[in-house]
Design a protein around this motif. Structure first.
Motif, PDB file in Angstrom:
ATOM      1  N   UNK A  78       0.835  -1.211   0.000  1.00  0.00           N
ATOM      2  CA  UNK A  78       0.000   0.000   0.000  1.00  0.00           C
ATOM      3  C   UNK A  78       0.866   1.256   0.000  1.00  0.00           C
ATOM      4  N   UNK A  79       1.948   1.231   0.773  1.00  0.00           N
ATOM      5  CA  UNK A  79       2.860   2.382   0.784  1.00  0.00           C
ATOM      6  C   UNK A  79       3.452   2.607  -0.614  1.00  0.00           C
ATOM      7  N   UNK A  80       3.815   1.525  -1.294  1.00  0.00           N
ATOM      8  CA  UNK A  80       4.360   1.656  -2.648  1.00  0.00           C
ATOM      9  C   UNK A  80       3.320   2.233  -3.607  1.00  0.00           C
ATOM     10  N   UNK A  81       2.075   1.748  -3.511  1.00  0.00           N
ATOM     11  CA  UNK A  81       1.026   2.264  -4.396  1.00  0.00           C
ATOM     12  C   UNK A  81       0.788   3.748  -4.165  1.00  0.00           C
ATOM     13  N   UNK A  82       0.759   4.162  -2.907  1.00  0.00           N
ATOM     14  CA  UNK A  82       0.563   5.589  -2.590  1.00  0.00           C
ATOM     15  C   UNK A  82       1.729   6.421  -3.133  1.00  0.00           C
ATOM     16  N   UNK A  83       2.955   5.917  -2.956  1.00  0.00           N
ATOM     17  CA  UNK A  83       4.126   6.641  -3.461  1.00  0.00           C
ATOM     18  C   UNK A  83       4.078   6.768  -4.976  1.00  0.00           C
ATOM     19  N   UNK A  84       3.650   5.714  -5.674  1.00  0.00           N
ATOM     20  CA  UNK A  84       3.561   5.773  -7.140  1.00  0.00           C
ATOM     21  C   UNK A  84       2.502   6.770  -7.592  1.00  0.00           C
ATOM     22  N   UNK A  85       1.409   6.862  -6.851  1.00  0.00           N
ATOM     23  CA  UNK A  85       0.329   7.771  -7.224  1.00  0.00           C
ATOM     24  C   UNK A  85       0.740   9.229  -7.021  1.00  0.00           C
ATOM     25  N   UNK A  96      11.665  -1.242  -0.845  1.00  0.00           N
ATOM     26  CA  UNK A  96      11.286  -1.871   0.425  1.00  0.00           C
ATOM     27  C   UNK A  96      10.307  -3.014   0.186  1.00  0.00           C
ATOM     28  N   UNK A  97       9.316  -2.785  -0.686  1.00  0.00           N
ATOM     29  CA  UNK A  97       8.351  -3.856  -0.951  1.00  0.00           C
ATOM     30  C   UNK A  97       9.015  -5.040  -1.642  1.00  0.00           C
TER      31      UNK A  97
END
Length: 409
Positions: A78-85, A96-97
């Motif tokens: 979820x952190x990766x998805x938010x960062x990509x957005x 990290x993921x």
């Protein structure tokens, strides 16, 4: 409509000088491509993550190990998805993921499913390719390929451990591993290709900007050289000649005034309107007044005729016309003795103006003028070209005609 000089100066300041192009400017397309890749990864990973989450929630039950594994994997995702957005911290979150997911996948049989428990594919297997694309966003190229090759084999090993290495699992696991391996390599190759194209575009843009900046600098240097040459010839050299020939009181006063003007113009050479004065509109009548003053300073008599409509032209163009005409008058007085000197000023309203200076002297050959003689090249031709004007000289045995013109674009 004329452009605002302040706006032009501000826009010009945005163009980097040669050798000092900023990295942010250099990698414009590269950054845009990274943003596109992050957005695409966010969409695809979000879809796969949603499927894995649904499968994980429906099969987890109350097992503490399964719940812990669910949190360990999906929180970094979820952190990766938010960062990509949002486009911030993409490399850190994706790296990290990729690491957390690989460790979680390798530990799956020992922490969640015991050896020999051949269940259907669990939810964590749905995210194998998400781990590959995360590596594609976070790591250098060689490490991306390492991740694309190793992660499918980790998945295959875990799958075989779950099936206790029975023969029934080898075929299906080999098929899954080969498919995941090919897909991961294709993902990495596409990312490399898109980044290479973007880097090529940035490099081409950098070369183009550097070439343009170099050409602009060369043009500015040439313009400054021509303006300085004209200044030296018109003001400094003329003041020195006047001082050398000054015999009477009037001639000495004239030489002092010319020297004062030369020193003032030399001191203001770095000003934005140096050489050509301000750009306030000037009428044709004012140009005629300046030409009469020039005749008075040269001690020459001439017929000054004014025709056409009265209009306004930019001050710099008017100043260039006057200075070029002064040089032509000086040449006529010096080389033709001022014989038959005639000045015609033809105005065309606000559209333009033409100044014609004629004499009945012996004339000269323009092609025979040396390159070091700046009276015509710098003070007339270059000066008029500097304000988008025109200058023509027709010299014959019966006399010389100098035609200076400026038309509004």
């Amino acid at each position: 409509m004329a452009a605002d000089p302040l706006s032009i100066r501000e826009a010009w300041s945005k163009i980097p000088s040669p050798g000092s192009v900023e990295t942010e400017f250099e990698r414009f397309t590269g950054k845009r491509m990274e943003r596109i890749l992050a957005t695409v990864v966010a969409i695809g990973s979000g879809v796969l993550g949603a499927q894995a989450l649904i499968a994980g929630v429906t099969t987890t039950g109350s097992d503490a190990a399964r719940i812990t594994m669910l949190l360990v994997v999906f929180v970094p995702l979820i952190v990766m998805l938010v960062a990509c957005v949002i486009g911030r911290g993409v490399r850190t979150a994706s790296g990290a993921f990729a690491i957390v997911y690989t460790l979680a996948l390798a530990a799956w049989p020992s922490l969640v499913d015991p050896v020999g428990r051949a269940a259907d594919q669990p939810w964590i297997f749905f995210l194998v390719n998400v781990g590959v694309v995360a590596a594609m966003l976070a790591f250098p190229l060689w490490l991306q390929f390492v991740w694309a090759v190793c992660l499918p084999f980790v998945y295959g090993y875990v799958r075989l451990v779950e099936g206790d290495f029975s023969r029934d699992f080898w075929v299906t696991t080999a098929f899954d591993v080969s498919f995941t391996l090919i897909l991961g390599c294709v993902i990495i190759a596409l990312g490399w290709m898109f980044r290479s194209v973007a880097a090529g575009v940035d490099e081409a843009r950098t070369r183009a900007v550097a070439s343009y900046a170099g050409a602009a600098a060369a043009a500015a240097a040439e313009e400054e050289r021509a303006a300085m040459s004209a200044l030296m010839h018109d003001s400094v050299l003329a003041a020195l000649i006047a001082a050398e020939r000054a015999e009477g009181d009037r001639a000495q006063d004239l030489a002092v005034g010319m020297a004062r003007e030369a020193l003032t113009r030399l001191a203001n050479t770095e000003a934005a309107v140096a050489q050509e004065g301000s750009d306030e509109p000037v009428g044709a009548a004012q140009i005629v007044v300046e030409l009469r003053r020039a005749l008075s300073e040269l001690g020459a008599d001439a017929i000054v005729e004014e025709r056409g409509g009265i209009g306004l032209i930019p001050g710099r163009a008017a100043r260039a016309l006057v200075l070029a005409a002064r040089q032509a008058l000086g040449n006529a007085v010096t080389h033709a003795g001022g014989r038959g000197l005639h000045i015609l000023v033809e105005g065309r309203g606000d559209e333009g103006i033409t100044v014609t200076i004629t004499d009945t002297g012996p004339g000269f050959d323009i092609g025979a003028i040396g390159a070091d003689r700046l009276g015509i090249r710098a003070s007339i031709f270059a000066r008029m070209a500097g304000v988008a004007g025109t200058a023509e000289i027709d010299s014959r045995e019966c006399g010389t005609t100098v035609t200076l013109g400026w038309e509004r674009p």
